[in-house]
Structure formats: C-alpha cells, structure tokens
Design a protein around this motif. Structure first.
Motif, PDB file in Angstrom:
ATOM      1  N   VAL A  59       7.363  -9.838   3.084  1.00  0.00           N
ATOM      2  CA  VAL A  59       6.433  -8.734   3.275  1.00  0.00           C
ATOM      3  C   VAL A  59       5.104  -9.284   3.768  1.00  0.00           C
ATOM      4  O   VAL A  59       4.811 -10.478   3.624  1.00  0.00           O
ATOM      5  CB  VAL A  59       6.217  -7.928   1.974  1.00  0.00           C
ATOM      6  N   ILE A  60       4.296  -8.401   4.349  1.00  0.00           N
ATOM      7  CA  ILE A  60       2.969  -8.784   4.813  1.00  0.00           C
ATOM      8  C   ILE A  60       1.948  -7.879   4.133  1.00  0.00           C
ATOM      9  O   ILE A  60       2.252  -6.723   3.808  1.00  0.00           O
ATOM     10  CB  ILE A  60       2.848  -8.678   6.339  1.00  0.00           C
ATOM     11  N   PRO A  61       0.753  -8.387   3.870  1.00  0.00           N
ATOM     12  CA  PRO A  61      -0.270  -7.556   3.224  1.00  0.00           C
ATOM     13  C   PRO A  61      -0.511  -6.272   4.018  1.00  0.00           C
ATOM     14  O   PRO A  61      -0.614  -6.292   5.241  1.00  0.00           O
ATOM     15  CB  PRO A  61      -1.506  -8.464   3.232  1.00  0.00           C
ATOM     16  N   GLY A  62      -0.576  -5.179   3.293  1.00  0.00           N
ATOM     17  CA  GLY A  62      -0.805  -3.893   3.935  1.00  0.00           C
ATOM     18  C   GLY A  62       0.461  -3.121   4.243  1.00  0.00           C
ATOM     19  O   GLY A  62       0.394  -1.945   4.606  1.00  0.00           O
ATOM     20  N   GLN A  63       1.606  -3.779   4.117  1.00  0.00           N
ATOM     21  CA  GLN A  63       2.864  -3.059   4.334  1.00  0.00           C
ATOM     22  C   GLN A  63       3.002  -1.973   3.269  1.00  0.00           C
ATOM     23  O   GLN A  63       2.588  -2.138   2.126  1.00  0.00           O
ATOM     24  CB  GLN A  63       4.047  -4.029   4.249  1.00  0.00           C
ATOM     25  N   THR A  64       3.618  -0.855   3.627  1.00  0.00           N
ATOM     26  CA  THR A  64       3.741   0.235   2.664  1.00  0.00           C
ATOM     27  C   THR A  64       4.963   0.038   1.778  1.00  0.00           C
ATOM     28  O   THR A  64       5.956  -0.564   2.189  1.00  0.00           O
ATOM     29  CB  THR A  64       3.847   1.595   3.370  1.00  0.00           C
ATOM     30  N   ARG A  65       4.856   0.556   0.595  1.00  0.00           N
ATOM     31  CA  ARG A  65       5.978   0.503  -0.341  1.00  0.00           C
ATOM     32  C   ARG A  65       7.162   1.296   0.196  1.00  0.00           C
ATOM     33  O   ARG A  65       8.324   0.902   0.028  1.00  0.00           O
ATOM     34  CB  ARG A  65       5.523   1.045  -1.696  1.00  0.00           C
ATOM     35  N   ALA A  66       6.879   2.406   0.838  1.00  0.00           N
ATOM     36  CA  ALA A  66       7.951   3.231   1.395  1.00  0.00           C
ATOM     37  C   ALA A  66       8.723   2.475   2.468  1.00  0.00           C
ATOM     38  O   ALA A  66       9.956   2.574   2.559  1.00  0.00           O
ATOM     39  CB  ALA A  66       7.370   4.521   1.975  1.00  0.00           C
ATOM     40  N   GLU A  79       0.830  -1.199   0.000  1.00  0.00           N
ATOM     41  CA  GLU A  79       0.000   0.000   0.000  1.00  0.00           C
ATOM     42  C   GLU A  79       0.868   1.253   0.000  1.00  0.00           C
ATOM     43  O   GLU A  79       2.074   1.199   0.276  1.00  0.00           O
ATOM     44  CB  GLU A  79      -0.904   0.015   1.243  1.00  0.00           C
ATOM     45  N   GLY A  80       0.250   2.382  -0.307  1.00  0.00           N
ATOM     46  CA  GLY A  80       0.920   3.671  -0.235  1.00  0.00           C
ATOM     47  C   GLY A  80       1.674   4.032  -1.501  1.00  0.00           C
ATOM     48  O   GLY A  80       2.081   3.172  -2.279  1.00  0.00           O
ATOM     49  N   ASP A  81       1.837   5.327  -1.681  1.00  0.00           N
ATOM     50  CA  ASP A  81       2.583   5.844  -2.824  1.00  0.00           C
ATOM     51  C   ASP A  81       4.044   6.059  -2.461  1.00  0.00           C
ATOM     52  O   ASP A  81       4.403   6.179  -1.293  1.00  0.00           O
ATOM     53  CB  ASP A  81       1.978   7.171  -3.299  1.00  0.00           C
ATOM     54  N   VAL A  82       4.882   6.122  -3.484  1.00  0.00           N
ATOM     55  CA  VAL A  82       6.308   6.427  -3.295  1.00  0.00           C
ATOM     56  C   VAL A  82       6.532   7.862  -3.758  1.00  0.00           C
ATOM     57  O   VAL A  82       6.302   8.182  -4.933  1.00  0.00           O
ATOM     58  CB  VAL A  82       7.194   5.453  -4.101  1.00  0.00           C
ATOM     59  N   ALA A  83       6.943   8.709  -2.837  1.00  0.00           N
ATOM     60  CA  ALA A  83       7.086  10.130  -3.146  1.00  0.00           C
ATOM     61  C   ALA A  83       8.220  10.392  -4.118  1.00  0.00           C
ATOM     62  O   ALA A  83       8.134  11.281  -4.970  1.00  0.00           O
ATOM     63  CB  ALA A  83       7.299  10.919  -1.854  1.00  0.00           C
ATOM     64  N   GLU A  84       9.292   9.604  -4.007  1.00  0.00           N
ATOM     65  CA  GLU A  84      10.478   9.860  -4.828  1.00  0.00           C
ATOM     66  C   GLU A  84      11.225   8.563  -5.080  1.00  0.00           C
ATOM     67  O   GLU A  84      11.354   7.723  -4.175  1.00  0.00           O
ATOM     68  CB  GLU A  84      11.388  10.855  -4.105  1.00  0.00           C
ATOM     69  N   VAL A  85      11.700   8.396  -6.284  1.00  0.00           N
ATOM     70  CA  VAL A  85      12.492   7.210  -6.618  1.00  0.00           C
ATOM     71  C   VAL A  85      13.817   7.282  -5.852  1.00  0.00           C
ATOM     72  O   VAL A  85      14.506   8.303  -5.896  1.00  0.00           O
ATOM     73  CB  VAL A  85      12.771   7.131  -8.128  1.00  0.00           C
ATOM     74  N   PRO A  86      14.183   6.221  -5.114  1.00  0.00           N
ATOM     75  CA  PRO A  86      15.452   6.243  -4.374  1.00  0.00           C
ATOM     76  C   PRO A  86      16.643   6.451  -5.302  1.00  0.00           C
ATOM     77  O   PRO A  86      16.592   6.109  -6.495  1.00  0.00           O
ATOM     78  CB  PRO A  86      15.496   4.859  -3.722  1.00  0.00           C
ATOM     79  N   ALA A  87      17.694   7.016  -4.762  1.00  0.00           N
ATOM     80  CA  ALA A  87      18.908   7.239  -5.549  1.00  0.00           C
ATOM     81  C   ALA A  87      19.389   5.915  -6.141  1.00  0.00           C
ATOM     82  O   ALA A  87      19.311   4.862  -5.496  1.00  0.00           O
ATOM     83  CB  ALA A  87      19.990   7.865  -4.679  1.00  0.00           C
TER      84      ALA A  87
END
Length: 388
Positions: free
Chosen positions: A209-216, A190-198
């Motif tokens: 990972v577990i369901p509901g974990q954020t991408r960030a 879940e969740g958006d990624v504000a910026e692509v990591p370097a």
C-alpha cells in the motif's frame, strides 16, 4: 613546410581518434563489467537527487569504480532523467549498467525500512522492520498494537520518511469485521468503509500500500483476489462433491480454515466434512457455533458452554443440517483448494490430539477413544498450568 605541418596534424588527428576510441571502448567495458561491490548495499535515492549525486554516493560506498563513467553511461543510454526516488538493493558485483537500470526503471523500493500492518485472528499489530542487505533478512525494529498502544517514536520517524514502504498482511481465518476494524486504525490509509464486505470474500495475503490509499480501494483489491482464487479452484474441482456452487465451497473452506492450523491436515479435514455431507450427517464443528455467538466481531476468548452447543443460530452445525448460510471467516487459497479437492478417506470424525493436529476416526467407538485421550491430555495440561 606547410606540407610537413599538415602531415603532422593529420598524424595527431589520427592518434587522437584512436585514443578517443580507446577511451570510449574502455568506458564501455567499465560500464558493463562486473562491479567492485563485495557485499550488497541498500542505496537510498532521495527525492530531487541527481544522477551526479547518486554516482558520487555509489563511488563512496565502493559500488562503482568511476563516477564519471557512471554518469556518462546513464547519459548515453538516456536514463539520467529517469531517476526514481526510493531505497534499492544493489547486489554484490552489480555492473554500472544494471545499477542504472535498477534506479531508473521504477516500481517499489527493494530494501530499506518497511512497515507491516499485520491483521491476525487474535489481534492486530504494526511492525517496523529493516532489510539487512548483506543477509537479505528483515530485522524487527519495533512493534506495537494500534488498538492499545501509542505509536512509538521509531514508528513516527519512519512514517515521515519518503522511502518507507508499507504492507498490509492479512492472516488466514480473520473475519471481514476484524479486517475493517483493523484498517480503520491504520494512519497510512484514508477514507471510511461504508459497509463490511461479505464474510469470506477477502483474500488473506500481503498487500503493498502507499500512504493516502483509501481503505475501500484496498478492500476492493482483496475482494478481487479472492474472486480469482475461488474461480480457479472451482474450475479445477474434483467430481462428486456435495457443493452446489462456489459460494458453498467458500463456506466449507472457511470451516476448514478455522478447524486446523496444520497445513498437511487441510485435505483430511475437508474429507471428513465432505463425507458427512454426503451421508447427511451434521457437521458438528465448534467454530461455526462460535461464529453464531460473535458474528465474527472479535474473539470469544473462552470455551463453549453446553447451552451454546445446543443454541439455535443459523451457524450452529450441531443443530442445523448441512452448511451454515455464510462463511465464518476469510479462508486462504490452501483451504479453498482443500475444500474442492479433499483427500479420499473414510473418516467422519476428528478431535484434537494434543500436538496441534487431530486424530481422525471412521467409527464412533474409535472416535470416543480419541476424545477420551484428548480429555486426559487436557486435564494434564490444566494440572501442569496450575502447578506452574
């Protein structure tokens, strides 16, 4: 008479105590003894299950000899209320005491169905697989490309199951943009990624990972892992490297990662680049040219043109001196270690040899012969492809 009755009562009491003690000792031995299971099983514990229900299931599957002893043992050790939901691998011969420990200590499931989200250099895929408890090997049930395919029913069914496990597997050499793009398609996160990591800052690895974990949150774990790997490798670097910082080591490691898929070659390839840097020679490596074109956003999908080899980009090592300004991918641990501990060789050239590896050379004359041989192999492969 009363004395006789009292004497008999005492006798019965003593016999009863000994019988009870014998039963207790028998139960303890049963609880700790090797179990009857001759082949591993995958025990599924549903949410809301009780220790009584689990004990009956185990007895039905032949994993324990006595469900009552199992329950009493769990009660006596105060573990009955610690039952965890999940799918647990029960090896052959596991005693009741160890089975109780397995299903009450917590942690991720150890068998059953697993969904692996694979992020590769050329594409991403979703694989549903199941562990065969007898062979301890995973059997693939279904796979699909989340960017192109509608999720099949086999996938949606396991997504609805509470004991399904999930992993994100990141391949060496993927770019940060590819990672973020692939993660955006995974419905388990879940969740958006504000910026692509370097570029270069994400550690290729397999992440639970577990369901509901954020991408960030997942990206933060990948970043922390890469920082740890790089710090350790930098601390153990050899002397005499033309690298001024861990960041430069990461840049070189990313080039090594993209130049060879043969693990045994990494340190040889590293030695070529280190030798060239020490001599003030340009690196002249095609993957840096490709990155200057794509910026890591996808795969070029064709050969490089001569105009591109001469093109002015910050990453084109045919025209710039030294290292490019950033990594060109996310290198794995092995490539980072190779960058900081290269083989000691005189090589300053290498070219593909047709086997998946490379032919290395010290002199330009030798290198030109290797290039000519590679061109011949390329022509043969092209001719064979056309005839087929």
């Amino acid at each position: 008479m009363w004395r006789h009755i009292a004497s008999n009562a005492v006798t019965f009491l003593i016999v009863g105590v000994f019988l009870l003690a014998g039963v207790v000792l028998w139960g303890q031995r049963e609880y700790s003894a090797q179990g009857p299971l001759d082949q591993a099983i995958c025990l599924q514990v549903e949410r809301g299950s009780s220790i009584a229900r689990v004990s009956r299931n185990l007895q039905d599957q032949g994993a324990i000899t006595n469900a009552r002893v199992f329950r009493l043992g769990a009660d006596y050790t105060e573990k009955s209320d610690l039952l965890k939901a999940g799918s647990f691998l029960i090896p052959p011969g596991t005693p009741m005491s160890e089975i109780v420990d397995i299903i009450t200590r917590g942690g991720p499931s150890t068998c059953g169905t697993e969904v692996v989200y694979r992020i590769g250099v050329n594409s991403a895929s979703v694989v549903v697989r199941e562990l065969d408890p007898v062979t301890s090997r995973y059997e693939e049930k279904v796979s699909f490309n989340p960017a192109e395919d509608v999720p099949p029913s086999d996938y949606t069914q396991v997504r609805a199951q509470s004991d399904t496990r999930y992993r994100v597997a990141l391949a060496e050499g993927v770019t940060s943009w590819q990672v973020v793009d692939a993660l955006s398609r995974l419905d388990v996160l879940e969740g958006d990624v504000a910026e692509v990591p370097a570029e270069g800052t994400l550690a290729p690895d397999s992440y639970e990972v577990i369901p509901g974990q954020t991408r960030a949150d997942l990206l933060a774990r990948m970043t922390a892992a890469q920082q740890s790997i790089l710090a350790e490798a930098w601390a153990n670097r050899v002397d005499g490297l033309p690298l001024a910082s861990p960041e430069e080591a990461l840049i070189l490691a990313s080039i090594i990662e993209k130049e060879t898929g043969v693990p045994e070659e990494r340190r040889q390839v590293s030695s070529v680049f280190v030798n060239r840097l020490n001599r003030g020679m340009r690196l002249q490596t095609d993957p840096t040219v490709i990155y200057g074109i794509t910026k890591g956003q996808g795969v070029l999908g064709r050969g490089l043109r001569q105009s591109e080899l001469r093109g002015q980009t910050p990453w084109n090592t045919y025209v710039i001196e030294g290292l490019p300004p950033t990594p060109i991918a996310n290198p794995g641990r092995a490539s980072i270690e190779a960058a900081l501990d290269p083989d000691d060789t005189p090589y300053v050239f290498f070219v593909a040899d047709g086997t998946g590896g490379h032919a290395f050379a010290v002199t330009l004359e030798e290198h030109n012969r290797n290039v000519a041989e590679w061109r011949r192999i390329e022509a043969e492969q092209e001719s064979k492809g056309q005839s087929d």
